[in-house]
Design a protein around this motif. Structure first.
Motif, PDB file in Angstrom:
ATOM      1  N   LEU A 199       0.859  -1.177   0.000  1.00  0.00           N
ATOM      2  CA  LEU A 199       0.000   0.000   0.000  1.00  0.00           C
ATOM      3  C   LEU A 199       0.899   1.232   0.000  1.00  0.00           C
ATOM      4  CD1 LEU A 199      -2.746   1.438   0.335  1.00  0.00           C
ATOM      5  CD2 LEU A 199      -2.483   1.128   2.812  1.00  0.00           C
ATOM      6  N   CYS A 200       0.697   2.111  -0.969  1.00  0.00           N
ATOM      7  CA  CYS A 200       1.538   3.300  -1.117  1.00  0.00           C
ATOM      8  C   CYS A 200       0.672   4.549  -0.950  1.00  0.00           C
ATOM      9  CB  CYS A 200       2.203   3.312  -2.484  1.00  0.00           C
ATOM     10  SG  CYS A 200       3.130   1.796  -2.873  1.00  0.00           S
ATOM     11  N   VAL A 201       1.060   5.416  -0.015  1.00  0.00           N
ATOM     12  CA  VAL A 201       0.281   6.618   0.278  1.00  0.00           C
ATOM     13  C   VAL A 201       1.227   7.824   0.244  1.00  0.00           C
ATOM     14  CG1 VAL A 201      -1.338   7.707   1.860  1.00  0.00           C
ATOM     15  CG2 VAL A 201      -1.160   5.212   1.803  1.00  0.00           C
ATOM     16  N   PHE A 202       0.814   8.881  -0.473  1.00  0.00           N
ATOM     17  CA  PHE A 202       1.650  10.067  -0.643  1.00  0.00           C
ATOM     18  C   PHE A 202       0.842  11.333  -0.358  1.00  0.00           C
ATOM     19  CE2 PHE A 202       3.007   6.750  -3.507  1.00  0.00           C
ATOM     20  CZ  PHE A 202       4.389   6.740  -3.411  1.00  0.00           C
ATOM     21  N   ASN A 203       1.448  12.266   0.344  1.00  0.00           N
ATOM     22  CA  ASN A 203       0.902  13.605   0.500  1.00  0.00           C
ATOM     23  C   ASN A 203       1.657  14.532  -0.449  1.00  0.00           C
ATOM     24  OD1 ASN A 203      -0.003  16.137   1.286  1.00  0.00           O
ATOM     25  ND2 ASN A 203       1.114  16.137   3.231  1.00  0.00           N
ATOM     26  N   GLY A 217       4.844  13.705   2.891  1.00  0.00           N
ATOM     27  CA  GLY A 217       4.903  12.432   3.601  1.00  0.00           C
ATOM     28  C   GLY A 217       4.668  11.252   2.669  1.00  0.00           C
ATOM     29  N   VAL A 218       5.296  10.126   3.026  1.00  0.00           N
ATOM     30  CA  VAL A 218       5.216   8.900   2.236  1.00  0.00           C
ATOM     31  C   VAL A 218       5.087   7.718   3.174  1.00  0.00           C
ATOM     32  CG1 VAL A 218       6.359   7.382   0.576  1.00  0.00           C
ATOM     33  CG2 VAL A 218       6.761   9.845   0.470  1.00  0.00           C
ATOM     34  N   ALA A 219       4.221   6.779   2.803  1.00  0.00           N
ATOM     35  CA  ALA A 219       4.149   5.504   3.514  1.00  0.00           C
ATOM     36  C   ALA A 219       4.036   4.386   2.491  1.00  0.00           C
ATOM     37  CB  ALA A 219       2.961   5.471   4.460  1.00  0.00           C
ATOM     38  N   ILE A 220       4.995   3.448   2.524  1.00  0.00           N
ATOM     39  CA  ILE A 220       4.919   2.227   1.727  1.00  0.00           C
ATOM     40  C   ILE A 220       4.794   1.082   2.722  1.00  0.00           C
ATOM     41  CG2 ILE A 220       6.050   0.769   0.002  1.00  0.00           C
ATOM     42  CD1 ILE A 220       7.630   3.244  -0.883  1.00  0.00           C
ATOM     43  N   LEU A 221       3.632   0.452   2.743  1.00  0.00           N
ATOM     44  CA  LEU A 221       3.283  -0.482   3.810  1.00  0.00           C
ATOM     45  C   LEU A 221       2.954  -1.855   3.257  1.00  0.00           C
ATOM     46  CD1 LEU A 221       0.782   1.978   5.514  1.00  0.00           C
ATOM     47  CD2 LEU A 221       3.179   1.651   6.155  1.00  0.00           C
ATOM     48  N   ALA A 222       3.389  -2.878   3.968  1.00  0.00           N
ATOM     49  CA  ALA A 222       2.952  -4.230   3.642  1.00  0.00           C
ATOM     50  C   ALA A 222       1.469  -4.352   3.953  1.00  0.00           C
ATOM     51  CB  ALA A 222       3.750  -5.251   4.445  1.00  0.00           C
ATOM     52  N   ILE A 223       0.770  -5.135   3.153  1.00  0.00           N
ATOM     53  CA  ILE A 223      -0.680  -5.265   3.323  1.00  0.00           C
ATOM     54  C   ILE A 223      -1.003  -6.486   4.170  1.00  0.00           C
ATOM     55  CG2 ILE A 223      -2.833  -5.787   2.098  1.00  0.00           C
ATOM     56  CD1 ILE A 223      -1.865  -4.011  -0.159  1.00  0.00           C
ATOM     57  N   LYS A 260      -7.637   7.866   6.685  1.00  0.00           N
ATOM     58  CA  LYS A 260      -7.941   6.630   7.391  1.00  0.00           C
ATOM     59  C   LYS A 260      -7.421   5.476   6.565  1.00  0.00           C
ATOM     60  CE  LYS A 260     -11.772   3.850   9.169  1.00  0.00           C
ATOM     61  NZ  LYS A 260     -13.262   3.741   9.280  1.00  0.00           N
ATOM     62  N   VAL A 261      -6.628   4.591   7.185  1.00  0.00           N
ATOM     63  CA  VAL A 261      -5.997   3.475   6.485  1.00  0.00           C
ATOM     64  C   VAL A 261      -6.361   2.175   7.188  1.00  0.00           C
ATOM     65  CG1 VAL A 261      -3.811   2.438   5.775  1.00  0.00           C
ATOM     66  CG2 VAL A 261      -4.079   4.921   5.724  1.00  0.00           C
ATOM     67  N   THR A 262      -6.830   1.209   6.413  1.00  0.00           N
ATOM     68  CA  THR A 262      -7.097  -0.120   6.961  1.00  0.00           C
ATOM     69  C   THR A 262      -6.300  -1.161   6.182  1.00  0.00           C
ATOM     70  OG1 THR A 262      -9.021  -0.394   5.512  1.00  0.00           O
ATOM     71  CG2 THR A 262      -9.418   0.493   7.718  1.00  0.00           C
ATOM     72  N   GLY A 263      -6.030  -2.287   6.833  1.00  0.00           N
ATOM     73  CA  GLY A 263      -5.323  -3.380   6.179  1.00  0.00           C
ATOM     74  C   GLY A 263      -3.838  -3.159   6.017  1.00  0.00           C
ATOM     75  N   ALA A 264      -3.278  -2.171   6.720  1.00  0.00           N
ATOM     76  CA  ALA A 264      -1.857  -1.854   6.570  1.00  0.00           C
ATOM     77  C   ALA A 264      -1.041  -2.516   7.671  1.00  0.00           C
ATOM     78  CB  ALA A 264      -1.639  -0.350   6.605  1.00  0.00           C
ATOM     79  N   GLY A 265       0.089  -3.109   7.284  1.00  0.00           N
ATOM     80  CA  GLY A 265       0.976  -3.745   8.234  1.00  0.00           C
ATOM     81  C   GLY A 265       2.248  -2.957   8.427  1.00  0.00           C
ATOM     82  N   LEU A 266       3.355  -3.654   8.473  1.00  0.00           N
ATOM     83  CA  LEU A 266       4.651  -3.027   8.723  1.00  0.00           C
ATOM     84  C   LEU A 266       5.058  -2.115   7.577  1.00  0.00           C
ATOM     85  CD1 LEU A 266       6.622  -6.080  10.188  1.00  0.00           C
ATOM     86  CD2 LEU A 266       5.593  -4.162  11.452  1.00  0.00           C
ATOM     87  N   ALA A 267       5.812  -1.084   7.921  1.00  0.00           N
ATOM     88  CA  ALA A 267       6.268  -0.124   6.925  1.00  0.00           C
ATOM     89  C   ALA A 267       7.537  -0.622   6.246  1.00  0.00           C
ATOM     90  CB  ALA A 267       6.520   1.229   7.568  1.00  0.00           C
TER      91      ALA A 267
END
Length: 535
Positions: free
Chosen positions: A481-485, A520-526, A494-501
């Motif tokens: 899961l990739c999230v960018f501001n 901001g950036v988040a690349i998260l395992a699902i 709101k983020v669901t199903g996200a695990g470790l970064a």
């Protein structure tokens, strides 16, 4: 591996500006060979070299006078062979630029062609009679300014050039021209190159009837700084005959194991559609356009490029880049969307290296390099020289690599560099970033390693979430899961199903709530079913 190119990362080297081994202030092949371990350590798959062939350098090598030899400023064929051997030993593929649409006016074939209408090369370039009033045959414009036709008194005809008058276009409607150009490509394939970057791949054919281009259907409130952008180039390029020639090129490469082509689509209309068409049905392996090399820095824009390409060409394959040798570097281009250039550079790396498709990284962007501000007297680029000050040309993104802080040339040369290295660029040198986990360079290395170790980031599909601006969010291959501001303001989602970064920058997580600071950036395992929505 035959399809090594699919999802690969290529590092673009601008040879004049990478490393000078001779002290003349111009980068060369021996310098590139010396620095290849640095490139290999980044974790990329291939290098692409901008033109190194014999050239008068009216357009810095994109005006070729000999397609099967090296310009002395860069070295020799022996130097090239040594560089290829070193690259292959380090696990790097080698891609070289091919400028097939046009040659230099100093090429022996054009020198012969312009002499008369009845010599063996008379039909190798695009010639046309004047109108009865002596004017050119149509309204086609040159990209570097003025009309695209130049008068040749010996033939009593005009010749066509999409770029400078010193860059006459080949006549691809002549089968002999096609055969000869394919032969020059075979020369390099037999010499061991792994593929080609094809300059202006949609410019090869022109309309045989020489019909004038219409006005751009997108109305302009005022004239452009370059009138070329005021036309819809329906007849001067993008011709249907191009597809058959691309298939001939693909057939040639298929004779060799594991070779690949990536084509540059130089087009402001329907570029994504052309990319898809050119990479389908046994044509190019990959294509790229200038869509992600623009000023547009919005979630809707990035989403549209991915969805339009794969929606229109599910069997095609794109190559994406944020910077190259023709555009303002992206950290400068997008700086108004950030309060911190370093954060923007890292976010750019995370965005680029999680995109579906193949990737190209331009030398220096892994250092967070910015555009160099140059004075008119410092320019060499015809684009800047012709359109100053409305457009300052491309020299600002072509200044030499900064390797260290040891001398005035930042480790690039023992002499005076061909373009100046100024303080804002000199401060972002490689030596000062190696080993620093907070640096842009080490961020690129981390993200390149993440991409290489996860097939889903190279070839997996993309599913976007309907988040409001300025949030861009998508899932790659059902695993990340990739999230960018894409803004300098704080946003919450709101983020669901996200695990470790796997990678984070400027992120605070509190259960399902995620606060993204500027860029901001988040690349998260699902873990489970992932979703991103407005907070």
């Amino acid at each position: 591996m035959r399809d090594w190119w699919r999802g690969s990362v290529t590092y673009q080297i601008y040879p004049r500006s990478f490393q000078d081994s001779s002290g003349d202030g111009i980068g060369d092949l021996r310098g590139i060979t010396e620095r290849l371990p640095y490139v290999a350590d980044l974790g990329v798959d291939a290098i692409w070299l901008s033109p190194i062939f014999t050239s008068p350098m009216a357009d810095m090598g994109y005006d070729v006078a000999d397609y099967t030899d090296i310009d002395p400023v860069f070295g020799s064929l022996a130097d090239f062979d040594a560089m290829v051997e070193k690259a292959h030993g380090l696990g790097l593929k080698v891609i070289i630029d091919q400028v097939l649409s046009h040659s230099s006016s100093k090429h022996p074939f054009f020198i012969e062609s312009r002499k008369s209408r009845d010599n063996p090369k008379s039909d190798w370039y695009v010639w046309a009679d004047p109108k009865h009033d002596g004017s050119p045959p149509n309204n086609w414009l040159a990209i570097f300014g003025g009309g695209a036709w130049t008068w040749e008194p010996r033939r009593h005809q005009y010749y066509f050039h999409n770029f400078l008058a010193e860059q006459p276009d080949f006549n691809f409607h002549n089968p002999e021209v096609q055969d000869w150009l394919l032969g020059t490509m075979r020369f390099w394939l037999e010499r061991g190159v792994d593929g080609f970057r094809l300059d202006t791949v949609n410019f090869y054919f022109h309309d045989k009837l020489l019909r004038s281009d219409p006005a751009d259907f997108r109305r302009k409130e005022k004239p452009e700084w370059n009138p070329y952008a005021m036309q819809y180039h329906l007849f001067s390029k993008n011709q249907p005959e191009n597809l058959a020639f691309l298939a001939r090129m693909r057939k040639l490469l298929d004779e060799f194991d594991g070779r690949a082509m990536v084509g540059e689509v130089g087009e402001s209309h329907h570029a994504i559609e052309i990319m898809g068409e050119y990479t389908s049905e046994g044509r190019l392996h990959q294509a790229y356009s200038f869509e992600m090399l623009s000023d547009n820095f919005t979630p809707a824009h990035f989403r549209r490029q991915i969805e339009d390409f794969f929606g229109g060409a599910p069997n095609g394959w794109p190559c994406w880049a944020l910077s190259n040798h023709d555009v303002v570097r992206h950290v400068t281009r997008w700086e108004r969307h950030s309060v911190d250039r370093e954060a923007l550079a890292k976010q750019g790396a995370a965005l680029l290296l999680t995109l579906q498709g193949s990737i190209c990284v331009y030398q220096g962007e892994e250092l967070g390099q910015t555009e160099t501000e140059l004075e008119y007297f410092e320019l060499t680029d015809p684009q800047g020289l012709n359109f100053w000050p409305e457009d300052k040309g491309r020299d600002g993104c072509r200044t030499p690599m900064v390797w260290d802080g040891g001398n005035a040339s930042s480790g690039f040369s023992t002499g005076r560099p061909w373009l100046p290295i100024k303080e804002p660029q000199a401060g972002r040198h490689a030596a000062g970033q190696i080993g620093d986990p907070e640096s842009v360079l080490e961020t690129y290395r981390t993200l390149l390693r993440l991409r290489k170790e996860n097939e889903t980031l190279r070839t997996g599909g993309t599913v976007f979430f309907d988040t409001a601006e300025p949030v861009l969010a998508y899932v790659r291959g059902g695993e990340f899961l990739c999230v960018f501001n894409l803004s300098p303001e704080i946003v919450e989602v709101k983020v669901t199903g996200a695990g470790l970064a796997a990678f984070e920058q400027g992120v605070e997580r509190d259960g399902e709530r995620m606060k993204l600071h500027a860029n901001g950036v988040a690349i998260l395992a699902i873990e489970g079913e992932a979703a991103v929505s407005d907070a």
